[in-house]
Structures are given as structure tokens and as C-alpha cells.
Design a protein around this motif. Sequence first.
Motif, short mmCIF file in Angstrom:
data_model
loop_
_atom_site.label_atom_id
_atom_site.label_comp_id
_atom_site.label_asym_id
_atom_site.label_seq_id
_atom_site.Cartn_x
_atom_site.Cartn_y
_atom_site.Cartn_z
N SER A 51 0.81 -1.22 0.00
CA SER A 51 0.00 0.00 0.00
C SER A 51 0.84 1.27 0.00
CB SER A 51 -0.95 0.00 1.20
OG SER A 51 -0.20 -0.08 2.42
N HIS A 52 2.06 1.20 0.56
CA HIS A 52 2.89 2.40 0.66
C HIS A 52 3.69 2.67 -0.60
CE1 HIS A 52 5.49 -0.99 1.91
NE2 HIS A 52 6.44 -0.31 1.30
N LEU A 53 3.63 1.76 -1.58
CA LEU A 53 4.45 1.89 -2.77
C LEU A 53 3.67 2.46 -3.95
CD1 LEU A 53 6.75 -1.25 -3.16
CD2 LEU A 53 7.45 1.14 -2.97
N LYS A 54 4.26 3.45 -4.59
CA LYS A 54 3.74 3.97 -5.84
C LYS A 54 4.62 3.47 -6.98
CE LYS A 54 0.60 6.37 -3.69
NZ LYS A 54 -0.82 5.95 -3.73
N LYS A 55 4.05 3.43 -8.16
CA LYS A 55 4.77 2.89 -9.31
C LYS A 55 6.06 3.64 -9.57
CE LYS A 55 4.06 1.56 -14.16
NZ LYS A 55 3.08 1.50 -15.27
N ALA A 94 2.56 -14.28 -17.82
CA ALA A 94 2.71 -13.80 -16.45
C ALA A 94 3.86 -12.80 -16.31
CB ALA A 94 2.92 -14.96 -15.49
N GLY A 95 4.75 -12.76 -17.31
CA GLY A 95 5.83 -11.77 -17.28
C GLY A 95 7.19 -12.33 -16.94
N LYS A 96 7.42 -13.61 -17.18
CA LYS A 96 8.73 -14.20 -16.86
C LYS A 96 9.84 -13.51 -17.65
CE LYS A 96 7.95 -18.47 -17.97
NZ LYS A 96 6.65 -18.20 -18.62
N ASP A 97 9.67 -13.39 -18.95
CA ASP A 97 10.71 -12.80 -19.80
C ASP A 97 11.03 -11.37 -19.39
OD1 ASP A 97 10.86 -15.15 -21.24
OD2 ASP A 97 9.58 -14.45 -22.87
N SER A 98 10.00 -10.57 -19.18
CA SER A 98 10.23 -9.16 -18.86
C SER A 98 10.82 -9.00 -17.47
CB SER A 98 8.92 -8.36 -18.98
OG SER A 98 7.97 -8.79 -18.03
N PHE A 203 10.67 -18.92 -8.07
CA PHE A 203 9.62 -17.91 -8.16
C PHE A 203 8.47 -18.42 -9.02
CE2 PHE A 203 13.51 -15.28 -7.67
CZ PHE A 203 13.19 -14.66 -6.47
N PHE A 204 7.26 -18.31 -8.49
CA PHE A 204 6.06 -18.51 -9.29
C PHE A 204 5.41 -17.15 -9.47
CE2 PHE A 204 1.36 -19.14 -9.37
CZ PHE A 204 1.28 -19.74 -10.62
N LEU A 205 5.33 -16.68 -10.71
CA LEU A 205 4.70 -15.39 -10.99
C LEU A 205 3.19 -15.62 -11.13
CD1 LEU A 205 7.24 -13.74 -13.46
CD2 LEU A 205 7.31 -13.96 -10.96
N ASN A 206 2.47 -15.14 -10.16
CA ASN A 206 1.06 -15.46 -9.99
C ASN A 206 0.17 -14.43 -10.68
OD1 ASN A 206 -1.26 -16.74 -8.99
ND2 ASN A 206 -1.20 -15.59 -7.06
N VAL A 207 -0.12 -14.66 -11.95
CA VAL A 207 -0.98 -13.76 -12.71
C VAL A 207 -2.43 -14.25 -12.63
CG1 VAL A 207 -0.80 -14.99 -14.93
CG2 VAL A 207 -1.16 -12.51 -14.91
N TRP A 261 9.50 -22.04 -2.23
CA TRP A 261 8.88 -21.28 -3.32
C TRP A 261 8.50 -19.89 -2.83
CZ3 TRP A 261 8.52 -22.09 -8.39
CH2 TRP A 261 8.71 -23.39 -8.89
N TYR A 262 8.54 -18.93 -3.76
CA TYR A 262 7.99 -17.59 -3.53
C TYR A 262 6.89 -17.39 -4.56
CZ TYR A 262 12.17 -16.59 -0.73
OH TYR A 262 13.16 -16.62 0.22
N ILE A 263 5.69 -17.11 -4.08
CA ILE A 263 4.56 -16.85 -4.97
C ILE A 263 4.40 -15.33 -5.08
CG2 ILE A 263 2.09 -17.18 -5.36
CD1 ILE A 263 2.28 -19.81 -3.83
N ILE A 264 4.74 -14.79 -6.25
CA ILE A 264 4.83 -13.34 -6.44
C ILE A 264 3.62 -12.81 -7.20
CG2 ILE A 264 6.31 -11.48 -7.24
CD1 ILE A 264 7.68 -13.35 -5.26
N PRO A 265 2.94 -11.80 -6.66
CA PRO A 265 1.82 -11.19 -7.41
C PRO A 265 2.33 -10.67 -8.76
CG PRO A 265 1.89 -10.37 -5.16
CD PRO A 265 3.16 -11.13 -5.37
N ALA A 266 1.63 -10.99 -9.84
CA ALA A 266 2.15 -10.67 -11.18
C ALA A 266 1.23 -9.81 -12.02
CB ALA A 266 2.47 -11.97 -11.93
N ASP A 267 0.13 -9.32 -11.45
CA ASP A 267 -0.76 -8.48 -12.26
C ASP A 267 -0.18 -7.09 -12.50
OD1 ASP A 267 -2.52 -10.54 -12.41
OD2 ASP A 267 -4.21 -9.51 -11.46
N ARG A 268 0.69 -6.63 -11.60
CA ARG A 268 1.40 -5.36 -11.77
C ARG A 268 2.88 -5.66 -11.98
NH1 ARG A 268 -2.48 -4.26 -7.73
NH2 ARG A 268 -3.75 -2.40 -8.11
N LYS A 269 3.34 -5.54 -13.19
CA LYS A 269 4.71 -5.95 -13.51
C LYS A 269 5.74 -5.16 -12.72
CE LYS A 269 3.85 -7.78 -18.15
NZ LYS A 269 4.21 -7.71 -19.58
N TRP A 270 5.51 -3.88 -12.50
CA TRP A 270 6.48 -3.06 -11.79
C TRP A 270 6.67 -3.55 -10.35
CZ3 TRP A 270 4.57 -0.61 -7.45
CH2 TRP A 270 3.17 -0.40 -7.40
#
Length: 313
Positions: A51-55, A94-98, A203-207, A261-270
Motif C-alpha cells: 500500500s505504501h508503494l507507488k509505481k 505472467a511476465g517471466k521474460d520481462s 519464483f512462481f509469478l502469480n498472474v 517457493w515464492y509466490i509473487i503477485p504478477a498483475d502489476r509488472k512493476w
Amino acid sequence: MPTNALNHSHTDSPSHPFPIEQLDDLISPFLVTPRPGINLAKDYDPSFKASHLKKSKAKAQLKAGIKSLAKYQYLLYAQNTHSLLIIFQAMDAAGKDSTIKHVMSGINPQGCQVYSFKAPSATELDHDYLWRCSKALPERGRIGIFNRSHYEEILITRVHPEVMEQRQLPPHLIDEQIWERRFEEINNFEKYLVNNGTIVLKFFLNVSKEEQKERFLERIDRPEKNWKFSINDAKERARWDDYMTVYEDMFNHTSTEWAPWYIIPADRKWFTRLVVARIIYTKLEELNLHYPKISKEKHRELLKAKAILESNE
């Protein structure tokens, strides 16, 4: 000439430390502690962001963090005792390449290698399923990145049983216990790597399914991205629930103390990129990397060489 004339003017720690302000909480929420009953839909929100982070702030922090990663990679290479294996798994788009491109953008290519594992070749099918990944493991001092990995053999082969029939296994080995055996084999394989100095980060990028749809449509609508999409991508999307089931089973059985494993939120690439970079940085920081210490004899040789060089034009 003073004996400390060859001492480094810099320290072993990065000159551009990763911004730590309010970033420590970017790790623990995504770490899958060894436990049964993981439910992706209930336990992990693909659209989550701190919540404290802006793009704009996240991008600035990532830029600074990349410099720190580059310094740690140099230390890893110089010390030459550890290696780092980073595994990325995800649904399509999900953004693996980027993520790999952005997070590792400051890394010296000589110290990093990326392998994208596609369908196994005829030669690879003539070996066990871990063989091709074993060949691609990073050497000491290097970072290896697997874009997909040996985990495909407990994912796609479960969603598509017909694929397992192409794996050339003796029929009696394709039984009800095969997945339990493979969970154990993979855990043992990764423990062996850790016991021999290879750090394993997974890492699992969770889109979300909705975000995947938007990214697929973008690939269709933008000519420069058409090459990234095929009709099979849409067909695989129809098996979404099946994939979620086998992923959850995979996490429940292969998130271990030595290779969680780390399950990483992937809807926001930044946000995805910042979290991945922070976790990699933290793991390298924990290794207490330093430049090799030279012997007194070697130090004297260097001083002689320096004197020779300074006495000649």
C-alpha cells in the motif's frame, strides 16, 4: 613502500545498497513455508501491491537495487564458492521474460546464463527428466536462470497425460505413485545442489486469469507482439483450473526449507520486478560475500610487479 599499498579502497558491500525503506515486508508474505493445504485463490492475491508503494517510487528503487545486484554478482564471481540458481515458473503471459530482462539488466553477461526450457528434444527424451536441467546448472561464481524448468515434468505432464506417454518410460513406472516419487526426487536434487554450494531460488509469478486475458488480447492487437501468441495459448487457458490444482500440489510438496517457493503477485509488472529483485538481493546479502584474500607471498609479488611497472614508462 607501505605494505597496504594494494588494499582496496572500496568495501565488499555494495556502494549502491538496495533501498531498504519499507521493503523488508516485500519478502515474507510471498514465502511459501513448508506446509500442506496451499490454496492459490484464497491465499495469494495476484493483484496485491504494498500500500505504501507507488509505481514511480518502485521504479526508482528497482533502478538502485539493480546496481546493488551487479555489485553482488561481481563478488559472487570473485569469491567463486557459491552459485545461484533462479527458477521461474508461471502461466503464459505472467511476465517471466520481462522480469528476467528488467531485474537482471545490470548483470555482467559473463557471469549469468539464461535457459528457456521448451518441449524436450529427442536426445533429451533419451535421458531422465532431470538430465537437461543438470547440464544447464550454473558454475561456481555464476548466476543461472531457468525460464521454466524440471518442474514442467510435474505440471504439464499431469494436465496432459498424453505427454507422459511420450516420455519413453517403462509402462510399469507410470503408476499412481509417480508424482510422489517425482516430488521426492526433485526435493533431493535441490537439496544436493544446496549442499554443494548452489543457492536455489524459486519464483512462481502469480498472474490472474483476467489479467492473462488482457495480455493475450494485447499480443493479438499489437503487430509487434503477434509473434508471442499462438492459438495453443488460448487452448491452454481453458485448462486454467487444472493447472491451478497441479501448481498447488507442487507447492505443497516441493516448498522446502532448503529451496522454498515464492509466490509473487504478477498483475502489476512493476511490483513483480521489485519484489523479485529484493528477494535475490537479500539472498546474496546473506551469503556474506567478499573478495578473496591473497597470501602474504602473493601480496609481495604484486608489490614487486607494481614497483616494476612504476619504474618503467
